[in-house]
Design a protein around this motif. Structure first.
Motif, PDB file in Angstrom:
ATOM      1  N   LEU A  85       0.822  -1.213   0.000  1.00 37.28           N
ATOM      2  CA  LEU A  85       0.000   0.000   0.000  1.00 37.28           C
ATOM      3  C   LEU A  85       0.856   1.263   0.000  1.00 37.28           C
ATOM      4  O   LEU A  85       0.556   2.243  -0.712  1.00 37.28           O
ATOM      5  N   ALA A  86       1.944   1.235   0.779  1.00 44.20           N
ATOM      6  CA  ALA A  86       2.828   2.400   0.817  1.00 44.20           C
ATOM      7  C   ALA A  86       3.410   2.677  -0.563  1.00 44.20           C
ATOM      8  O   ALA A  86       3.495   3.843  -1.007  1.00 44.20           O
ATOM      9  N   GLY A  87       3.795   1.635  -1.254  1.00 41.52           N
ATOM     10  CA  GLY A  87       4.342   1.810  -2.600  1.00 41.52           C
ATOM     11  C   GLY A  87       3.331   2.412  -3.556  1.00 41.52           C
ATOM     12  O   GLY A  87       3.684   3.219  -4.433  1.00 41.52           O
ATOM     13  N   GLN A  88       2.059   2.033  -3.392  1.00 39.91           N
ATOM     14  CA  GLN A  88       1.019   2.566  -4.267  1.00 39.91           C
ATOM     15  C   GLN A  88       0.711   4.028  -3.952  1.00 39.91           C
ATOM     16  O   GLN A  88       0.446   4.830  -4.858  1.00 39.91           O
ATOM     17  N   LEU A  89       0.762   4.391  -2.664  1.00 38.41           N
ATOM     18  CA  LEU A  89       0.370   5.738  -2.251  1.00 38.41           C
ATOM     19  C   LEU A  89       1.475   6.779  -2.428  1.00 38.41           C
ATOM     20  O   LEU A  89       1.196   7.980  -2.515  1.00 38.41           O
ATOM     21  N   GLU A  90       2.715   6.334  -2.481  1.00 33.88           N
ATOM     22  CA  GLU A  90       3.832   7.278  -2.576  1.00 33.88           C
ATOM     23  C   GLU A  90       3.859   8.030  -3.904  1.00 33.88           C
ATOM     24  O   GLU A  90       4.486   9.082  -4.019  1.00 33.88           O
ATOM     25  N   GLY A  91       3.163   7.522  -4.876  1.00 38.28           N
ATOM     26  CA  GLY A  91       3.188   8.175  -6.182  1.00 38.28           C
ATOM     27  C   GLY A  91       2.270   9.364  -6.307  1.00 38.28           C
ATOM     28  O   GLY A  91       2.240  10.021  -7.369  1.00 38.28           O
ATOM     29  N   PHE A  92       1.506   9.664  -5.241  1.00 37.16           N
ATOM     30  CA  PHE A  92       0.549  10.768  -5.315  1.00 37.16           C
ATOM     31  C   PHE A  92       0.803  11.746  -4.163  1.00 37.16           C
ATOM     32  O   PHE A  92       1.037  11.332  -3.029  1.00 37.16           O
ATOM     33  N   GLU A  93       0.761  13.045  -4.505  1.00 36.99           N
ATOM     34  CA  GLU A  93       1.077  14.104  -3.539  1.00 36.99           C
ATOM     35  C   GLU A  93       0.180  14.024  -2.300  1.00 36.99           C
ATOM     36  O   GLU A  93       0.649  14.154  -1.157  1.00 36.99           O
ATOM     37  N   ASP A  94      -1.108  13.847  -2.504  1.00 37.69           N
ATOM     38  CA  ASP A  94      -2.039  13.913  -1.391  1.00 37.69           C
ATOM     39  C   ASP A  94      -2.059  12.642  -0.534  1.00 37.69           C
ATOM     40  O   ASP A  94      -2.749  12.578   0.489  1.00 37.69           O
ATOM     41  N   THR A  95      -1.330  11.595  -0.922  1.00 37.29           N
ATOM     42  CA  THR A  95      -1.324  10.363  -0.125  1.00 37.29           C
ATOM     43  C   THR A  95       0.065   9.991   0.382  1.00 37.29           C
ATOM     44  O   THR A  95       0.231   8.943   1.001  1.00 37.29           O
ATOM     45  N   ARG A  96       1.055  10.873   0.135  1.00 33.87           N
ATOM     46  CA  ARG A  96       2.422  10.527   0.558  1.00 33.87           C
ATOM     47  C   ARG A  96       2.552  10.481   2.081  1.00 33.87           C
ATOM     48  O   ARG A  96       3.315   9.684   2.627  1.00 33.87           O
TER      49      ARG A  96
END
Length: 319
Positions: free
Chosen positions: A129-140
């Motif tokens: 999940l962390a890998g998926q969310l790191e690509g977006f500004e609002d979910t980093r």
């Protein structure tokens, strides 16, 4: 296949608790005999051994080669069954001796391993999940929290791993080895007991069926009337009924097979007269051979087989 008697007398045992200790290879049933209803007791081993030794001297020349070989092998193996059973019981005893020391270790480690598996799943899920969310500004920011969770999970997992006793791998391997020895001993004993006992009632049934076999001559004599150029579906059914009568007699597969071939040669619209006559002749030939050896063997061998089977039924024949 036997049609009138059971192949074996089975002796059950108490179900052991060891099936829950190791996921594979644990024995399911105790080999120790249990009391029989009415207090019946198995014949003593020396008496059975004497019967087996006597059977080794029998003249088997009246039997077909295959039956003679099967019986000779069964008698030979019957003599080894008591030793194999003793080895199987000893192997089961070895499990009983090792279990009290191994069980607490096993249960403790399995509890730790269950917790470790749970943490590994959490580590895998949060890392993904962390890998998926790191690509977006609002979910980093959420991704960073997941990374922190993963670090905590790793610390907890490593702490659990450190609690697994150093002797676990060696102790577990040794216990599995004991289980494997028991399984092999039990399987060898049961297989040998089957091979030693099963041919006896099978051959006895053939020898007891002499009169029933002789009566099949009348059934075969009916078949000549069906060999003609014009046949019907009713003829086919009538021949099938004769095949069923033949099948009811133990050890007549070759006779039945020839009759079945004859029937196929007489199918309406596809009659093969000469082939049908040849198949009927073969049926008679197989019938005469089968009847001849049974009539020759039964008077001498059947009483001996019955005495041997009765003497070893609750020793070699008991599982």
């Amino acid at each position: 296949m036997l049609k009138e008697i059971s192949r074996r007398v089975f002796l059950g045992g108490a179900v052991t608790a060891l099936g829950t200790i190791v996921q594979a290879g644990a024995p399911a049933v105790s080999l120790r005999p249990k009391a029989r209803p009415g207090g019946h007791r198995a014949p003593n081993a020396p008496a059975a051994a004497a019967l087996i030794d006597e059977a080794k001297t029998w003249d088997l020349s009246t039997l077909p080669n295959r039956d003679a070989d099967d019986l000779a092998e069964a008698i030979e193996k019957a003599g080894t069954v008591p030793g194999l059973m003793a080895a199987a019981v000893a192997a089961k005893d070895a499990i009983d001796v090792a279990d009290p020391g191994y069980r607490p270790l096993h249960e403790g480690v399995r509890r730790l391993q269950a917790k470790i598996r749970d943490l590994n799943e959490k580590i895998e899920d949060k890392t993904r999940l962390a890998g998926q969310l790191e690509g977006f500004e609002d979910t980093r920011e959420r991704a960073a929290r997941y990374r922190e969770d993963v670090e905590e999970y790793i610390v907890d997992r490593d702490a659990l791993l450190a609690q697994i006793p150093a002797e676990w791998e060696a102790e577990h391997a040794e216990f599995v080895k004991i289980l494997d020895v028991e399984k092999k001993a039990r399987t060898t004993y049961r297989r040998t007991a089957d091979q030693a006992y099963d041919p006896l009632p099978e051959l006895m049934l053939k020898l007891r069926d002499v009169d029933a076999l002789a009566a099949l001559r009348g059934e075969l004599d009916k078949l000549e009337a069906f060999i003609r150029e014009e046949t019907t579906d009713a003829d086919q059914e009538a021949i099938k009924e004769i095949e069923d009568v033949i099948s009811d007699v133990e050890g007549t597969s070759k006779v039945k097979s020839a009759v079945s071939s004859m029937r196929r040669d007489l199918r309406p619209g596809r009659v093969k007269i000469e082939d049908a006559r040849e198949e009927l002749a073969e049926a008679y030939e197989e019938f005469e051979k089968e009847l001849a050896w049974r009539q020759a063997a039964a008077p001498d061998l059947l009483p001996k087989l019955e005495r041997l089977e009765a003497g070893i039924r609750l020793t070699v024949g008991l599982r």
